[in-house]
Design a protein around this motif. Structure first.
Motif, PDB file in Angstrom:
ATOM      1  N   THR A  69       0.893  -1.227   0.123  1.00 46.40           N
ATOM      2  CA  THR A  69       0.099   0.008   0.085  1.00 46.40           C
ATOM      3  C   THR A  69       0.869   1.341   0.064  1.00 46.40           C
ATOM      4  N   ILE A  70       0.649   1.966  -0.905  1.00 49.73           N
ATOM      5  CA  ILE A  70       1.452   3.446  -0.973  1.00 49.73           C
ATOM      6  C   ILE A  70       0.490   4.374  -0.566  1.00 49.73           C
ATOM      7  N   SER A  71       1.156   5.384   0.324  1.00 54.68           N
ATOM      8  CA  SER A  71       0.342   6.269   0.966  1.00 54.68           C
ATOM      9  C   SER A  71       1.171   7.625   1.274  1.00 54.68           C
ATOM     10  N   ARG A  72       0.237   8.651   1.418  1.00 55.30           N
ATOM     11  CA  ARG A  72       1.210   9.773   1.827  1.00 55.30           C
ATOM     12  C   ARG A  72       0.679  10.757   2.802  1.00 55.30           C
ATOM     13  N   ASP A  73       1.408  11.462   3.610  1.00 56.62           N
ATOM     14  CA  ASP A  73       1.147  12.355   4.563  1.00 56.62           C
ATOM     15  C   ASP A  73       1.915  13.753   4.132  1.00 56.62           C
ATOM     16  N   ASN A  74       0.862  14.513   3.512  1.00 54.97           N
ATOM     17  CA  ASN A  74       1.530  15.690   2.926  1.00 54.97           C
ATOM     18  C   ASN A  74       2.256  16.421   4.058  1.00 54.97           C
ATOM     19  N   ALA A  75       1.399  16.478   5.221  1.00 54.71           N
ATOM     20  CA  ALA A  75       1.731  17.488   6.429  1.00 54.71           C
ATOM     21  C   ALA A  75       3.247  17.171   6.736  1.00 54.71           C
ATOM     22  N   LYS A  76       3.771  15.908   6.710  1.00 54.28           N
ATOM     23  CA  LYS A  76       5.022  15.368   6.944  1.00 54.28           C
ATOM     24  C   LYS A  76       6.103  15.291   5.956  1.00 54.28           C
ATOM     25  N   ASN A  77       5.571  15.692   4.758  1.00 53.90           N
ATOM     26  CA  ASN A  77       6.381  15.637   3.446  1.00 53.90           C
ATOM     27  C   ASN A  77       6.816  14.202   3.365  1.00 53.90           C
ATOM     28  N   THR A  78       5.959  13.114   3.631  1.00 49.09           N
ATOM     29  CA  THR A  78       6.432  11.733   3.717  1.00 49.09           C
ATOM     30  C   THR A  78       5.643  10.829   2.712  1.00 49.09           C
ATOM     31  N   VAL A  79       6.142   9.994   2.039  1.00 47.88           N
ATOM     32  CA  VAL A  79       5.305   8.905   1.435  1.00 47.88           C
ATOM     33  C   VAL A  79       5.973   7.749   2.032  1.00 47.88           C
ATOM     34  N   TYR A  80       4.834   6.707   2.074  1.00 42.91           N
ATOM     35  CA  TYR A  80       5.032   5.426   2.674  1.00 42.91           C
ATOM     36  C   TYR A  80       5.003   4.215   1.687  1.00 42.91           C
ATOM     37  N   LEU A  81       5.445   3.187   1.834  1.00 37.92           N
ATOM     38  CA  LEU A  81       5.130   2.082   1.092  1.00 37.92           C
ATOM     39  C   LEU A  81       4.988   0.828   2.209  1.00 37.92           C
ATOM     40  N   GLN A  82       3.957   0.551   2.596  1.00 34.48           N
ATOM     41  CA  GLN A  82       3.416  -0.561   3.654  1.00 34.48           C
ATOM     42  C   GLN A  82       3.465  -2.060   2.865  1.00 34.48           C
ATOM     43  N   MET A  83       4.499  -2.767   2.987  1.00 35.34           N
ATOM     44  CA  MET A  83       4.792  -4.103   2.360  1.00 35.34           C
ATOM     45  C   MET A  83       4.336  -5.284   3.209  1.00 35.34           C
ATOM     46  N   ASN A  84       3.299  -5.760   2.758  1.00 33.22           N
ATOM     47  CA  ASN A  84       2.788  -7.078   3.650  1.00 33.22           C
ATOM     48  C   ASN A  84       2.977  -8.327   3.109  1.00 33.22           C
ATOM     49  N   SER A  85       3.028  -9.543   3.557  1.00 34.96           N
ATOM     50  CA  SER A  85       3.163 -10.589   3.173  1.00 34.96           C
ATOM     51  C   SER A  85       4.344 -10.663   1.990  1.00 34.96           C
ATOM     52  N   LEU A  86       5.423 -10.212   2.408  1.00 36.75           N
ATOM     53  CA  LEU A  86       6.583 -10.162   1.526  1.00 36.75           C
ATOM     54  C   LEU A  86       7.294 -11.482   1.043  1.00 36.75           C
ATOM     55  N   LYS A  87       7.636 -11.609  -0.294  1.00 40.85           N
ATOM     56  CA  LYS A  87       8.106 -12.913  -0.672  1.00 40.85           C
ATOM     57  C   LYS A  87       9.454 -12.512  -1.230  1.00 40.85           C
ATOM     58  N   VAL A  88      10.380 -13.830  -1.245  1.00 41.78           N
ATOM     59  CA  VAL A  88      11.764 -13.473  -1.710  1.00 41.78           C
ATOM     60  C   VAL A  88      11.946 -12.692  -3.063  1.00 41.78           C
ATOM     61  N   GLU A  89      10.764 -12.884  -3.997  1.00 47.68           N
ATOM     62  CA  GLU A  89      11.201 -12.221  -5.149  1.00 47.68           C
ATOM     63  C   GLU A  89      10.859 -10.507  -4.923  1.00 47.68           C
ATOM     64  N   ASP A  90      10.518 -10.223  -3.863  1.00 46.88           N
ATOM     65  CA  ASP A  90      10.386  -8.779  -3.599  1.00 46.88           C
ATOM     66  C   ASP A  90      11.903  -8.267  -3.198  1.00 46.88           C
ATOM     67  N   THR A  91      12.721  -8.849  -2.980  1.00 44.11           N
ATOM     68  CA  THR A  91      14.127  -8.243  -2.656  1.00 44.11           C
ATOM     69  C   THR A  91      14.521  -7.590  -3.851  1.00 44.11           C
ATOM     70  N   ALA A  92      14.928  -6.402  -3.326  1.00 49.99           N
ATOM     71  CA  ALA A  92      15.423  -5.579  -4.455  1.00 49.99           C
ATOM     72  C   ALA A  92      15.905  -4.377  -3.584  1.00 49.99           C
ATOM     73  N   VAL A  93      16.511  -3.266  -4.303  1.00 49.07           N
ATOM     74  CA  VAL A  93      16.802  -1.875  -3.533  1.00 49.07           C
ATOM     75  C   VAL A  93      15.546  -1.027  -4.262  1.00 49.07           C
ATOM     76  N   TYR A  94      14.998  -0.620  -3.173  1.00 49.73           N
ATOM     77  CA  TYR A  94      13.538   0.221  -3.623  1.00 49.73           C
ATOM     78  C   TYR A  94      14.195   1.794  -3.493  1.00 49.73           C
ATOM     79  N   TYR A  95      13.733   2.410  -4.279  1.00 49.81           N
ATOM     80  CA  TYR A  95      13.787   3.762  -4.477  1.00 49.81           C
ATOM     81  C   TYR A  95      12.469   4.726  -4.537  1.00 49.81           C
ATOM     82  N   CYS A  96      12.592   5.898  -4.026  1.00 51.60           N
ATOM     83  CA  CYS A  96      11.693   6.613  -3.923  1.00 51.60           C
ATOM     84  C   CYS A  96      11.764   7.740  -5.076  1.00 51.60           C
TER      85      CYS A  96
END
Length: 125
Positions: A69-96
């Motif tokens: 789930t991607i979400s944003r909190d504009n008041a905090k100038n922050t974007v989030y990526l909530q990652m659940n049920s992670l799989k081995v194939e999700d392994t990577a460098v994640y970039y914003c």
């Protein structure tokens, strides 16, 4: 110049969860479309999820839809990526990434103007 700083990566067991954060400068979260991209060793960069600046429109890669789930909190100038049920194939460098124009809401990394340094996510079996 928009500055983006990611955090929250780490090592997690398959099935676990992580929440990535991206703190932006210049009010980028409120004024820019934001995206999370990832790149695994030997593979091309791919989008994970993107969100527009103000409408709440999101696009998810098919393989993560329902888990991330991607979400944003504009008041905090922050974007989030909530990652659940992670799989081995999700392994990577994640970039914003940030793009000034929100629509069309692009999923191609070539359309994004500013990038963070990346945070490593490793999922073990």
């Amino acid at each position: 110049q928009v500055q983006l700083v990611e955090s929250g990566g780490g090592l997690v067991q398959a099935g676990g969860s992580l929440r990535l954060s991206c703190v932006s400068s210049e009010g980028a979260v409120g004024s820019y479309a934001m995206g999370w991209f990832r790149q695994a060793p030997g593979k091309e960069r791919e989008y994970v999820a993107v969100i527009d600046a103000s409408r709440g429109i999101t696009i998810y890669k098919d393989s993560v839809r329902g888990r991330f789930t991607i979400s944003r909190d504009n008041a905090k100038n922050t974007v989030y990526l909530q990652m659940n049920s992670l799989k081995v194939e999700d392994t990577a460098v994640y970039y914003c990434a940030a793009r000034y124009m929100s629509f069309p809401l692009y999923t191609s990394g070539d359309r994004y103007d500013y990038w963070g340094q990346g945070t490593q996510v490793t999922v073990s079996s």
